[in-house]
Design a protein around this motif. Structure first.
Motif, PDB file in Angstrom:
ATOM      1  N   ALA A  12       1.155   8.236   2.185  1.00 48.92           N
ATOM      2  CA  ALA A  12       0.474   7.892   0.945  1.00 48.92           C
ATOM      3  C   ALA A  12      -0.671   8.852   0.702  1.00 48.92           C
ATOM      4  CB  ALA A  12      -0.060   6.458   1.028  1.00 48.92           C
ATOM      5  N   THR A  13      -1.032   9.022  -0.559  1.00 46.10           N
ATOM      6  CA  THR A  13      -2.160   9.852  -0.920  1.00 46.10           C
ATOM      7  C   THR A  13      -3.136   9.029  -1.713  1.00 46.10           C
ATOM      8  OG1 THR A  13      -1.036  10.588  -2.927  1.00 46.10           O
ATOM      9  CG2 THR A  13      -0.769  11.954  -0.968  1.00 46.10           C
ATOM     10  N   ALA A  14      -4.373   9.540  -1.841  1.00 47.53           N
ATOM     11  CA  ALA A  14      -5.382   8.794  -2.580  1.00 47.53           C
ATOM     12  C   ALA A  14      -6.198   9.770  -3.412  1.00 47.53           C
ATOM     13  CB  ALA A  14      -6.290   8.034  -1.620  1.00 47.53           C
ATOM     14  N   THR A  15      -6.802   9.272  -4.476  1.00 44.90           N
ATOM     15  CA  THR A  15      -7.650  10.090  -5.311  1.00 44.90           C
ATOM     16  C   THR A  15      -8.996  10.262  -4.651  1.00 44.90           C
ATOM     17  OG1 THR A  15      -6.562   9.232  -7.277  1.00 44.90           O
ATOM     18  CG2 THR A  15      -8.709  10.266  -7.589  1.00 44.90           C
ATOM     19  N   PRO A  16      -9.493  11.500  -4.485  1.00 46.28           N
ATOM     20  CA  PRO A  16     -10.773  11.719  -3.826  1.00 46.28           C
ATOM     21  C   PRO A  16     -11.912  11.044  -4.547  1.00 46.28           C
ATOM     22  CG  PRO A  16      -9.526  13.778  -4.017  1.00 46.28           C
ATOM     23  CD  PRO A  16      -8.827  12.752  -4.851  1.00 46.28           C
ATOM     24  N   ASP A  17     -12.894  10.564  -3.780  1.00 43.09           N
ATOM     25  CA  ASP A  17     -14.120  10.021  -4.326  1.00 43.09           C
ATOM     26  C   ASP A  17     -15.163  11.127  -4.382  1.00 43.09           C
ATOM     27  OD1 ASP A  17     -12.973   7.491  -4.303  1.00 43.09           O
ATOM     28  OD2 ASP A  17     -13.602   7.157  -2.233  1.00 43.09           O
ATOM     29  N   TYR A  60       7.037  -4.167   1.210  1.00 40.92           N
ATOM     30  CA  TYR A  60       6.101  -3.291   1.909  1.00 40.92           C
ATOM     31  C   TYR A  60       6.286  -1.837   1.497  1.00 40.92           C
ATOM     32  CZ  TYR A  60       4.171  -0.233   5.445  1.00 40.92           C
ATOM     33  OH  TYR A  60       3.494   0.784   6.081  1.00 40.92           O
ATOM     34  N   SER A  61       5.167  -1.152   1.333  1.00 41.80           N
ATOM     35  CA  SER A  61       5.144   0.282   1.096  1.00 41.80           C
ATOM     36  C   SER A  61       3.815   0.821   1.594  1.00 41.80           C
ATOM     37  CB  SER A  61       5.291   0.585  -0.403  1.00 41.80           C
ATOM     38  OG  SER A  61       4.975   1.938  -0.672  1.00 41.80           O
ATOM     39  N   ARG A  62       3.845   1.997   2.212  1.00 42.32           N
ATOM     40  CA  ARG A  62       2.596   2.627   2.634  1.00 42.32           C
ATOM     41  C   ARG A  62       1.676   2.893   1.445  1.00 42.32           C
ATOM     42  NH1 ARG A  62       2.050   4.839   7.616  1.00 42.32           N
ATOM     43  NH2 ARG A  62       0.800   6.592   6.863  1.00 42.32           N
ATOM     44  N   ALA A  63       2.261   3.080   0.266  1.00 39.51           N
ATOM     45  CA  ALA A  63       1.466   3.339  -0.929  1.00 39.51           C
ATOM     46  C   ALA A  63       0.569   2.146  -1.275  1.00 39.51           C
ATOM     47  CB  ALA A  63       2.373   3.670  -2.104  1.00 39.51           C
ATOM     48  N   LYS A  64       0.878   0.975  -0.743  1.00 39.40           N
ATOM     49  CA  LYS A  64       0.046  -0.204  -0.984  1.00 39.40           C
ATOM     50  C   LYS A  64      -1.174  -0.229  -0.075  1.00 39.40           C
ATOM     51  CE  LYS A  64       3.832  -2.921  -2.884  1.00 39.40           C
ATOM     52  NZ  LYS A  64       4.682  -4.136  -2.799  1.00 39.40           N
ATOM     53  N   PHE A  65      -1.278   0.757   0.833  1.00 44.38           N
ATOM     54  CA  PHE A  65      -2.440   0.929   1.715  1.00 44.38           C
ATOM     55  C   PHE A  65      -2.966   2.355   1.488  1.00 44.38           C
ATOM     56  CE2 PHE A  65       0.097  -2.327   3.695  1.00 44.38           C
ATOM     57  CZ  PHE A  65      -0.786  -3.178   4.360  1.00 44.38           C
ATOM     58  N   PRO A  66      -3.602   2.651   0.353  1.00 48.13           N
ATOM     59  CA  PRO A  66      -3.949   4.036   0.019  1.00 48.13           C
ATOM     60  C   PRO A  66      -4.775   4.723   1.107  1.00 48.13           C
ATOM     61  CG  PRO A  66      -4.312   2.588  -1.865  1.00 48.13           C
ATOM     62  CD  PRO A  66      -4.040   1.700  -0.693  1.00 48.13           C
ATOM     63  N   HIS A  67      -4.314   5.848   1.581  1.00 50.34           N
ATOM     64  CA  HIS A  67      -4.992   6.663   2.577  1.00 50.34           C
ATOM     65  C   HIS A  67      -4.355   8.056   2.539  1.00 50.34           C
ATOM     66  CE1 HIS A  67      -1.361   5.391   4.707  1.00 50.34           C
ATOM     67  NE2 HIS A  67      -1.577   6.330   5.608  1.00 50.34           N
ATOM     68  N   TRP A  68      -4.968   9.040   3.033  1.00 52.12           N
ATOM     69  CA  TRP A  68      -6.337   9.044   3.551  1.00 52.12           C
ATOM     70  C   TRP A  68      -7.306   9.290   2.392  1.00 52.12           C
ATOM     71  CZ3 TRP A  68      -5.956   6.936   8.018  1.00 52.12           C
ATOM     72  CH2 TRP A  68      -4.912   7.241   8.868  1.00 52.12           C
ATOM     73  N   ILE A  69      -8.339   8.472   2.284  1.00 49.70           N
ATOM     74  CA  ILE A  69      -9.285   8.605   1.181  1.00 49.70           C
ATOM     75  C   ILE A  69     -10.408   9.556   1.562  1.00 49.70           C
ATOM     76  CG2 ILE A  69      -8.765   6.290   0.317  1.00 49.70           C
ATOM     77  CD1 ILE A  69     -11.491   5.411   1.525  1.00 49.70           C
ATOM     78  N   ARG A 141      -6.520  -3.563   1.133  1.00 52.58           N
ATOM     79  CA  ARG A 141      -5.611  -2.788   1.995  1.00 52.58           C
ATOM     80  C   ARG A 141      -6.116  -1.352   2.160  1.00 52.58           C
ATOM     81  NH1 ARG A 141      -1.475  -6.240  -0.545  1.00 52.58           N
ATOM     82  NH2 ARG A 141      -1.240  -4.749  -2.252  1.00 52.58           N
ATOM     83  N   ARG A 142      -6.719  -0.815   1.133  1.00 50.66           N
ATOM     84  CA  ARG A 142      -7.314   0.523   1.203  1.00 50.66           C
ATOM     85  C   ARG A 142      -8.415   0.557   2.262  1.00 50.66           C
ATOM     86  NH1 ARG A 142     -11.794   2.955  -1.581  1.00 50.66           N
ATOM     87  NH2 ARG A 142     -11.436   5.119  -2.238  1.00 50.66           N
ATOM     88  N   ALA A 143      -9.266  -0.459   2.267  1.00 48.21           N
ATOM     89  CA  ALA A 143     -10.348  -0.515   3.255  1.00 48.21           C
ATOM     90  C   ALA A 143      -9.788  -0.618   4.674  1.00 48.21           C
ATOM     91  CB  ALA A 143     -11.261  -1.695   2.953  1.00 48.21           C
ATOM     92  N   PHE A 144      -8.756  -1.413   4.841  1.00 45.19           N
ATOM     93  CA  PHE A 144      -8.127  -1.579   6.156  1.00 45.19           C
ATOM     94  C   PHE A 144      -7.547  -0.258   6.657  1.00 45.19           C
ATOM     95  CE2 PHE A 144      -4.269  -2.394   8.660  1.00 45.19           C
ATOM     96  CZ  PHE A 144      -4.756  -3.241   9.646  1.00 45.19           C
ATOM     97  N   ALA A 145      -6.891   0.466   5.784  1.00 48.39           N
ATOM     98  CA  ALA A 145      -6.200   1.696   6.176  1.00 48.39           C
ATOM     99  C   ALA A 145      -7.152   2.845   6.475  1.00 48.39           C
ATOM    100  CB  ALA A 145      -5.230   2.115   5.073  1.00 48.39           C
TER     101      ALA A 145
END
Length: 215
Positions: A12-17, A60-69, A141-145
């Motif tokens: 999974a990918t995430a949008t940078p902060d 289930y999908s890894r995309a539901k746990f956005p990482h790496w942020i 889920r993002r925080a967990f991952a």
């Protein structure tokens, strides 16, 4: 759980902060995940976990746990853990580890290339999904991952990480028995922190692993 995705899955990918520019250069010589509770406390936490059969919830999908942020500047969660867990880590101006060594606690390998290192979720993402995370929001889920505070993320050899997959301690344990104590304490701590359930065989395996802790 695998830095490059579980077998058959894309990472999974995430949008940078936004954040301050990351520093470069040599990292501190640290080689451990945040310390989990001691064995006595871990046994108490294990006793308090809700023990229930896992529900293999569809969807289930890894995309539901956005990482790496992004954690800061150009540094994402993976690069932060690589720096934290490595020895003499040097990063480029994009925060990528270009040199250093990493000791894999799971199998005792010392590795000198970041490309051969995975960042493991102690409690795998799919295991979390099966034991309660399917009911969470995406931000939860993002925080967990990407949790750098609890004993959830650790740099290990990609070979050991792929052997682990999404297995719980009843089905997979580190090949180094000397790490069973820390691993079980970390697993229990994460499950307790996030109010995740444990199945009966998993709970029994964790109790067995805690027996390896020095008294």
């Amino acid at each position: 759980m695998l830095e490059r995705g579980e077998p058959g899955e894309a990472a999974a990918t995430a949008t940078p902060d936004a954040g301050p520019q990351a520093s470069t250069g040599q990292a501190p010589s640290l080689r451990e995940l945040p310390e989990p509770p001691d064995a006595v406390k871990a046994r108490e936490l294990l006793a308090d976990l809700v023990v229930a059969d896992e529900d293999d919830v569809p969807g289930y999908s890894r995309a539901k746990f956005p990482h790496w942020i992004t954690q800061s500047g150009t540094c994402d969660t993976r690069e932060v853990v690589l720096q934290r867990d490595g020895q003499d880590v040097v990063q480029d101006d994009q925060c990528r580890a270009v040199s250093g060594t990493w000791y894999s606690e799971y199998d005792g390998l010392t590795i000198d290339s970041a490309s051969r290192i995975d960042i493991d979720h102690i409690v795998p993402l799919k295991e979390a999904w099966r034991s309660g995370a399917s009911q969470w929001t995406t931000p939860e889920r993002r925080a967990f991952a990407n949790d750098l505070t609890d004993s959830q993320l650790i740099a290990v050899s990609y070979s050991s990480n792929r052997k682990k997959g999404d297995k719980d301690p009843d089905n997979w344990k580190p090949s180094l028995k000397s790490y069973w104590c820390t691993y079980s304490r970390a697993w229990i701590s994460v499950k307790a922190t996030y109010h995740l359930t444990a199945n009966p065989a998993e709970a029994a395996a964790l109790a067995e692993m805690l027996d390896t802790c020095a008294t």
